[in-house]
Design a protein around this motif. Structure first.
Motif, PDB file in Angstrom:
ATOM      1  N   ASP A  75       0.834  -1.212   0.000  1.00 34.32           N
ATOM      2  CA  ASP A  75       0.000   0.000   0.000  1.00 34.32           C
ATOM      3  C   ASP A  75       0.872   1.267   0.000  1.00 34.32           C
ATOM      4  O   ASP A  75       0.525   2.260  -0.618  1.00 34.32           O
ATOM      5  CB  ASP A  75      -1.017   0.011   1.146  1.00 34.32           C
ATOM      6  N   LEU A  78       2.109   1.712  -3.580  1.00 35.69           N
ATOM      7  CA  LEU A  78       1.064   2.274  -4.436  1.00 35.69           C
ATOM      8  C   LEU A  78       0.947   3.772  -4.210  1.00 35.69           C
ATOM      9  O   LEU A  78       0.857   4.561  -5.142  1.00 35.69           O
ATOM     10  CB  LEU A  78      -0.285   1.615  -4.142  1.00 35.69           C
TER      11      LEU A  78
ATOM     12  N   ALA B 562     -13.536  -0.405   1.154  1.00 35.19           N
ATOM     13  CA  ALA B 562     -12.271  -1.035   1.552  1.00 35.19           C
ATOM     14  C   ALA B 562     -12.554  -2.399   2.177  1.00 35.19           C
ATOM     15  O   ALA B 562     -11.890  -3.387   1.866  1.00 35.19           O
ATOM     16  CB  ALA B 562     -11.529  -0.140   2.534  1.00 35.19           C
ATOM     17  N   ASP B 571      -4.836  -9.396  -0.723  1.00 38.56           N
ATOM     18  CA  ASP B 571      -3.546  -8.927  -1.239  1.00 38.56           C
ATOM     19  C   ASP B 571      -3.730  -7.785  -2.228  1.00 38.56           C
ATOM     20  O   ASP B 571      -3.024  -6.783  -2.169  1.00 38.56           O
ATOM     21  CB  ASP B 571      -2.807 -10.085  -1.907  1.00 38.56           C
ATOM     22  N   ALA B 573      -6.295  -5.856  -2.434  1.00 38.54           N
ATOM     23  CA  ALA B 573      -6.818  -4.696  -1.719  1.00 38.54           C
ATOM     24  C   ALA B 573      -5.672  -3.883  -1.137  1.00 38.54           C
ATOM     25  O   ALA B 573      -5.632  -2.655  -1.269  1.00 38.54           O
ATOM     26  CB  ALA B 573      -7.766  -5.154  -0.611  1.00 38.54           C
ATOM     27  N   GLN B 574      -4.722  -4.575  -0.534  1.00 38.21           N
ATOM     28  CA  GLN B 574      -3.592  -3.841   0.032  1.00 38.21           C
ATOM     29  C   GLN B 574      -2.785  -3.173  -1.080  1.00 38.21           C
ATOM     30  O   GLN B 574      -2.376  -2.021  -0.952  1.00 38.21           O
ATOM     31  CB  GLN B 574      -2.695  -4.786   0.833  1.00 38.21           C
ATOM     32  N   ALA B 575      -2.614  -3.893  -2.187  1.00 37.41           N
ATOM     33  CA  ALA B 575      -1.857  -3.311  -3.292  1.00 37.41           C
ATOM     34  C   ALA B 575      -2.594  -2.142  -3.928  1.00 37.41           C
ATOM     35  O   ALA B 575      -2.007  -1.366  -4.670  1.00 37.41           O
ATOM     36  CB  ALA B 575      -1.569  -4.374  -4.337  1.00 37.41           C
ATOM     37  N   GLY B 577      -3.748   0.162  -2.121  1.00 39.93           N
ATOM     38  CA  GLY B 577      -3.535   1.260  -1.192  1.00 39.93           C
ATOM     39  C   GLY B 577      -4.371   1.186   0.072  1.00 39.93           C
ATOM     40  O   GLY B 577      -4.418   2.147   0.835  1.00 39.93           O
ATOM     41  N   ILE B 578      -5.035   0.048   0.298  1.00 39.52           N
ATOM     42  CA  ILE B 578      -5.861  -0.052   1.502  1.00 39.52           C
ATOM     43  C   ILE B 578      -5.001  -0.548   2.659  1.00 39.52           C
ATOM     44  O   ILE B 578      -4.319  -1.569   2.537  1.00 39.52           O
ATOM     45  CB  ILE B 578      -7.041  -1.005   1.252  1.00 39.52           C
ATOM     46  N   ASN B 579      -5.040   0.178   3.753  1.00 39.17           N
ATOM     47  CA  ASN B 579      -4.292  -0.224   4.930  1.00 39.17           C
ATOM     48  C   ASN B 579      -5.064  -1.341   5.623  1.00 39.17           C
ATOM     49  O   ASN B 579      -6.099  -1.116   6.248  1.00 39.17           O
ATOM     50  CB  ASN B 579      -4.124   0.978   5.857  1.00 39.17           C
ATOM     51  N   LEU B 580      -4.550  -2.569   5.490  1.00 41.59           N
ATOM     52  CA  LEU B 580      -5.288  -3.723   6.009  1.00 41.59           C
ATOM     53  C   LEU B 580      -5.497  -3.622   7.502  1.00 41.59           C
ATOM     54  O   LEU B 580      -6.578  -3.883   8.019  1.00 41.59           O
ATOM     55  CB  LEU B 580      -4.536  -5.014   5.698  1.00 41.59           C
ATOM     56  N   ASN B 583      -8.189  -0.953   8.574  1.00 46.33           N
ATOM     57  CA  ASN B 583      -9.556  -1.269   8.173  1.00 46.33           C
ATOM     58  C   ASN B 583     -10.081  -2.523   8.845  1.00 46.33           C
ATOM     59  O   ASN B 583     -11.248  -2.601   9.195  1.00 46.33           O
ATOM     60  CB  ASN B 583      -9.642  -1.380   6.653  1.00 46.33           C
ATOM     61  N   LEU B 586     -10.831  -1.607  12.421  1.00 46.38           N
ATOM     62  CA  LEU B 586     -12.078  -0.838  12.472  1.00 46.38           C
ATOM     63  C   LEU B 586     -13.276  -1.786  12.383  1.00 46.38           C
ATOM     64  O   LEU B 586     -14.259  -1.629  13.120  1.00 46.38           O
ATOM     65  CB  LEU B 586     -12.107   0.170  11.321  1.00 46.38           C
TER      66      LEU B 586
END
Lengths: 272, 703
Positions: A75, A78, B562, B571, B573-575, B577-580, B583, B586
């Motif tokens: 992330d 990206l 997200a 994987d 999703a993280q690529a 730009g989502i901070n696993l 999220n 949360l």
């Protein structure tokens, strides 16, 4: 030497006893269309995975715009401006086309959960702008009117384009395409070639692609790098690479060099 | 002749039937009437089993024509009857009770005399096997009959089946739903709504009246009916035996005309008339929902009058007809209403939606006044599980994190409330008075329910998040096992003696005070203690609404996208730009917070919490209702809560078999509709996107 955007310095990636990427150096200048070719299993996708953070290289360094990005999480990479597509399309299948693009924009949006719950004005404005931009992107890649379909219901060629739109949504400066024409017929491949050129010209992108379709690679690329068994065996302009004996050997598996050049590799185009 | 699937299907069907027989379900159900004196639950169960088999066999054989279909179905009935007869005869010779303790008790074999022998004990000595023959005859005819319905048009068949099932459900619930509404009340409401509706449709076709004027006509008709009822009531219509007096029960709504509530009555009737008129052109959903609600009320009214009727079948047929007519015509009319709705100006559409929402809220708000304590209690249970279901759905349905220890957060919410609001050693200055009465008068908790409630929510959310940290990297099965462990650990902790002073150990915390709504600063009379279940209903209703609101808003935002991306492909999703970590944590936090919200309301409503309320079964129940209702779907979870929590309340006999039924239901849903009964609809964003683009272009041009 122009403005180097991506600078890969002697990276190594090992899986157990296998060295998938063996001391590979590679530079890509801003505004280029660069290609990475090589027989199946040469380590091309592993190389991509190292650049985008899916794998951490065992040694070596990767600089993007002069900043080291090796070892960072995907992330972060990206966010720093490198986006990619996948060899086997990996869309979010249960989400709509627009939602896929909006997920691509995730890193460029700021709204917080609290803002979302109360639909604060800032959040609403941001969502509106994001939606408008998503619609523009869908137009750009030729998915107008398909926004509300589930990604999994799109035809194959459109899925490829959606994957590119999703990557573009993150506002990258370097776009990595992993076999963008895999499984396409000659007409679709032709359209994709035009489309990739349009990406570079209209969006000021630098493009780095893995491809097996030699016609596409040779017609499109400013720089071609060839990998075999994890090692970079050749690099240069399309015509230089086409005439390199090492490349021909890698593709044909023989030490005899066919002096008739160009056509050889085209014919040796791999089945996938 | 005989389809190749007929015999195997019938034999498969015998397996559950034999299991149910041996576990004693027929014996247990024998005592429960579905239709008073005419049909009991065990007959119904047998009929359902044979009927489903005949239906499945019939579907396979259908292409070969009516005669062969009926033959195959009848054969399946015969096979089942033969297997059951063999079982009955075998059991008559060998007492199986040492293995199957619930098999039932009666002389001459324990199955003899049950529904399997048509209620007629068999007698081996005199060779009296008439009971078995009757049962077999029933199975064969019934199976044959069911298969003939396959040749009805599809829609008609569906209407008949659904209406029959609902009729039986309502009949079963008869004992519990008594007096919700009387027949005259239901009829009056129906009359007014239908009058308003018909008048509006007529005006639509024959006049150029505006939509508002039509609503006015509906309101006028409502007023006219109200005046009529008022006059009839004045002439003694509400007295025993009068026209407006139902079958021995005082009407609830109509009686308002006789005392100070007469204004309310007139307003209700006028609104109902206007609603009827508005419904003739309203969105299809609102239209259908209100008419189904009305059909349901009418059916309840009819069932309510059945108790004193001489012939119970009249009521059963009445309920069936009402439901069947509604199921057949409402969707057709709904489509027409939707078309008309789309032609109306946007301003009218907005107003109509507000009106419909307002009416729905009013109905939800007034409902407990008519429902009685028992039904309110059932609704509260449903609401509690709906809150938890929607909460857990954040983790399972949206983010794809399988959590089997959800009960932990529920327990944390409930215990936080218990500790904060209940008089304890801490608040009584180190020593508790000896009697409970003294405790109540001399001590108070640290804070009131209203102060403690948000703390419970926050604390559950926080602990949920903390529990999430160590398991962030786990996926799928591994996460499930670890969370399962959390649930058990929580249960052990609240049971343990180490925390007994604080959490009460095995005794739990008793005497949690009921929430008090204290508006004494405005008017000294405005103080209510929410102790009865039909008062607590409002708290549950509020919880459901707040949960739905928050989860809906989150699900349709950057965060929700997200979550769903993480569920689809972590994987990628993280690529993207989502901070696993953020999220996922949360999702853990939001999910746990709603369990805490539910737990606190639960603790306050039962006024005491005990460790045995917080077992693995709670987690399993919540998970099941999500799977049955639809992963990631809010309406689905609510439907799931009604099915899994509401229905068992109507079928108290099933209580011992609850898990068996859950299991069977889960298997059936997973096979027939793996995405759940009401799967989530993907959001349609193109139109909004186009609009957003136009407005942003306009801003650009202006600038």
């Amino acid at each position: 030497m122009g403005d180097v955007l991506l600078d890969v310095q002697t990276i190594v990636k090992r899986f157990g006893g296998l060295t998938a990427v063996n001391h590979v150096d590679l530079q890509i200048e801003r505004g280029m269309i660069a290609s990475l070719i090589g027989p199946n299993g040469a380590g091309k996708t592993t190389f991509f995975n190292c650049v985008t953070g899916f794998y951490k290289p065992d040694s070596g360094a990767i600089l993007f715009e002069g900043q080291p990005i090796h070892g960072l999480r995907t992330d972060y990479i990206l966010r720093s401006g490198v986006a990619r597509t996948y060899q086997n399309i990996r869309l979010f299948a249960d989400m709509t086309v627009i939602e896929n693009v909006l997920v691509g924009m995730h890193s460029r949006l700021r709204s917080s959960p609290i803002g979302a719950i109360f639909r604060l004005p800032a959040t609403r404005r941001e969502e509106q702008a994001a939606l408008a931009k998503a619609m523009d992107l869908l137009d750009f890649v030729g998915l107008t009117d398909k926004g509300d379909l589930l990604a999994s219901n799109l035809a194959y060629g459109f899925q490829r384009r959606l994957e590119i739109a999703r990557a573009l949504a993150s506002e990258p400066r370097l776009l990595l395409l992993d076999e963008p024409t895999a499984g396409m017929n000659p007409n679709e491949t032709e359209a994709m070639t035009t489309f990739i050129r349009k990406l570079r010209d209209e969006l000021d992108l630098t493009i780095f692609l893995i491809e097996h379709d030699m016609k596409l690679v040779m017609g499109l690329s400013d720089q071609v790098s060839v990998m075999d068994y994890g090692v970079k065996i050749s690099e240069g302009t399309p015509s230089h690479v086409q005439n390199d004996p090492k490349v021909i050997k890698a593709y044909l598996g023989t030490s005899e060099v066919d002096e008739e050049s160009g056509g050889v590799i085209e014919d040796a185009e791999l089945e996938s | 002749m005989i389809h190749r699937t007929t015999i195997p299907y019938s034999l498969y069907a015998c397996i559950p039937i034999v299991i149910l027989t041996l576990t004693g379900i027929f014996a247990t159900f024998g005592g429960r009437d579905v239709i008073r004196g005419e049909l009991n639950l065990s007959t119904l169960t047998l009929a359902a089993m044979v009927g489903i088999t005949a239906y499945l066999v019939g579907v396979q054989a259908r292409e070969r024509g009516l005669a062969l279909t009926v033959l195959n179905a009848a054969l399946s009935g015969l096979i089942i009857a033969l297997v059951l007869s063999a079982l009955v005869l075998f059991e008559a010779q060998n007492d199986l009770r040492f293995v199957f303790q619930n098999i039932g008790r009666s002389a001459g074999g324990n199955l003899s005399g049950s529904v399997l022998t048509a209620g007629r004990p068999i007698n081996a000595e005199t060779g009296d096997y008439r009971g078995l023959l009757e049962m077999a005859a029933f199975c064969v005819t019934w199976a044959g009959f069911i298969s003939t319905t396959l040749f009805l048009p599809r829609r008609l068949r569906e209407v008949i089946f659904v209406a029959a099932m609902l009729t039986l459900t309502i009949s079963l619930s008869q004992g519990q739903v008594n007096n919700i509404i009387t027949l005259p009340d239901a009829l009056a409401l129906t009359l007014v709504l239908v009058l308003g509706y018909v008048a509006a449709v007529w005006a639509e076709a024959n006049t150029g009246l505006s939509a508002t004027a039509k609503a006015g006509i509906g309101a006028g008709l409502g007023l006219a009916v109200a005046v009529g009822i008022w006059l009839i009531a004045g002439a003694g219509g509400l007295e025993r035996g009068g026209v407006l007096y139902g079958q021995g029960t005082q009407p609830v709504i109509l009686s308002m005309v006789e005392d100070s509530r007469i204004v309310g009555f007139f307003i209700a009737m006028i609104l109902a008339g206007a609603l009827g008129a508005v419904l003739s052109r309203s969105s299809g959903q609102a239209h259908d929902a209100f008419w189904y609600l009305l059909a349901g009320l009418l059916a309840l009214g009819i069932i309510n009058s059945q108790r004193r009727a001489d012939n119970v079948w009249i009521a059963v047929i009445g309920v069936f007809s009402v439901l069947a007519l509604a199921l057949y015509f409402v969707p057709l009319l709904g489509k027409r209403a939707q078309t008309a709705f789309e032609r109306t100006p946007p301003k009218f559409q907005r107003n109509a939606q507000w009106f419909a929402t307002g009416t729905a809220m009013a109905i939800l708000f007034l409902a407990p006044q008519f429902m009685g304590l028992y039904v309110s209690n059932v609704f509260n249970q449903i609401a509690l599980y709906a809150v938890m279901g929607i909460g857990l759905n954040v983790m399972i349905g949206y983010t794809g994190l399988l959590d089997l220890g959800y009960v932990a957060s529920f327990a944390i919410g409930a215990y936080t409330l218990g500790v904060l609001t209940t008089p304890s050693l801490v608040t009584c200055g180190g020593s508790l008075p000896e009697t409970a009465a003294d405790v109540a008068t001399q001590c108070t908790g640290i804070m009131t329910f209203w102060e403690a409630w948000p703390i419970c929510v926050l604390f559950s959310g926080l602990t949920g998040t903390l529990l999430g940290i160590p398991v962030l990297r786990l996926r799928g099965d591994y996460l499930a096992i670890v969370t399962l462990g959390f649930g058990e650990i929580t249960n052990r902790v609240i049971l343990s003696n180490d925390f007994r002073d604080l959490l009460g150990g095995a005794q739990g915390i008793a005497g949690i005070p009921s929430p008090v709504i204290d508006l004494g600063m405005f008017n000294s009379a405005w103080t209510t203690t929410l102790s009865r279940s039909n008062d607590m209903y409002y708290l549950f209703l509020f919880s459901v609404i707040i949960t739905m609101f928050v989860v809906y808003q989150l699900a349709n935002s950057r965060t929700g996208r997200a979550w769903r991306a993480i569920k689809a492909d972590e994987d990628v999703a993280q690529a993207m730009g989502i901070n696993l970590m953020n999220n996922k944590l949360l999702a853990f936090g939001v999910s746990s917070a709603f369990a805490g919200l539910g737990g606190a309301v639960f603790g306050a409503s039962v006024q005491g919490i005990f460790p045995r309320s917080f077992t693995l079964l709670v987690s399993i129940n919540v998970l099941s209702l999500i799977i049955i209702g639809g992963m990631g779907s809010i309406p689905g979870v609510i439907l799931g809560a009604f099915i899994l929590i509401g229905l068992p309340e109507l079928l108290r006999e099933l209580d011992a078999y609850r898990l068996l039924t859950f299991g069977a239901l889960l298997v059936v849903v997973m096979i027939v509709k793996p995405e759940g009964l009401l799967p989530p609809k993907p959001p349609e964003l193109s139109e909004a996107g186009e609009a957003a683009r136009r407005s942003s272009n306009m801003t650009k041009e202006a600038a």
